[in-house]
Design an enzyme around this catalytic site. Sequence first.
Site: not given
Ligand code: 13P
Length: 252
Positions: A9-11, A98, A100, A168, A174, A211, A232-233
Site C-alpha cells: 500500500n503506497w498510500k 484502512h 487512515e 492492522e 507508520g 511496520s 506500507g513504507g
Molecule cells: P507501514 O508499513 O508504513 O507501517 O503501513 C502499514 C499500513 O498501513 C499498510 O496498509
Amino acid sequence: MRKTIVAGNWKMNGSTLMTKKIIIGTMARLWDVDFNENLEVVFIPPFIYIPIASDLVKDSRYEIGAQNMYFEDKGAFTGEIAPDMLKDFDVKYVVLGHSERRHIFGESNEMVAKKVKKAVEKELVPILCVGETLEEREEGKTWDVIREQLETALSQFDTLPEIVIAYEPVWAIGTGKAATKEDAEEVISKIRSWIKEKFGTDEVSILYGGSVKPANVENFASSQEIDGALVGGASLKPEDFAIIVKTFVGRG
Ligand code: 13P
C-alpha cells in the site's frame, strides 16, 4: 482458499517515475520466484497511477489494488472513484476501512460496510482492514473493537464472500513499532474463529499490517496463522518489498 498475499500500500506516495521504478524494480528482484496459484503479490498505488501500474503488470502474475472506492455506481460524487472505473483498469483488490480512512477521513463502520457490499457485488476483492488504537488496546477493548468492525462489514452476507482481511493495529502503522508475532497471532486467530463460527468456513486469507520490514518479516512469515502482509513504507523500496515477498514465499 487461503492464499499467501503480500500487498504494498503506497498510500499518498509516488510519481510516474516512482511507479515504474517500484514495479519494475520489484519484478526484477523477484524474477526467480515461483508464482504458484497460492501466491499473490499486489501493488496498491494512488488512483492516478493505476493505469501505468496496470500496464506494467499486464501478462504477469502480479495484481493491482486500489486504496479506496465509493459505494455508488456513478453520479454527482465529486472527487470519488467508482468500482467500475477500477475494473476498467484490471484492478482486482480494493483496500477498505484502512485506519487512515477511518481516523483521518471519518469513515464509519457503516460506510465501510456499504463499500464492502458494493465491492463484492462488482467482483472486486476487498482487503478489509481492522484494528484497534493504542488507547483501545490499553483499555482491554481490542477484541470488542475488531469484532464490531467485522460484524458491521460482514453481517450483511449469508455466505462468506471472496475477501481478504488485514489486521492492522493502529499503533503499529507508520510508527516503526510492529506488533509482536504473539500479539498478531492472537488477534488473527480470533478473527479466523469468528469467521468460522459465522460462516462455517475459515478459508480466508488474513494478513498482518503495521511496520512490516525486512528486519521483522520473519516473525510474521514464521506463523501458520498469518497469511501474508499489508506493507506500507517498505513497499516503496523494491529491495525491501522483494525481501518481504521472498520471506513469505520461502516459509516452510
Ligand atoms: P507501514 O508499513 O508504513 O507501517 O503501513 C502499514 C499500513 O498501513 C499498510 O496498509
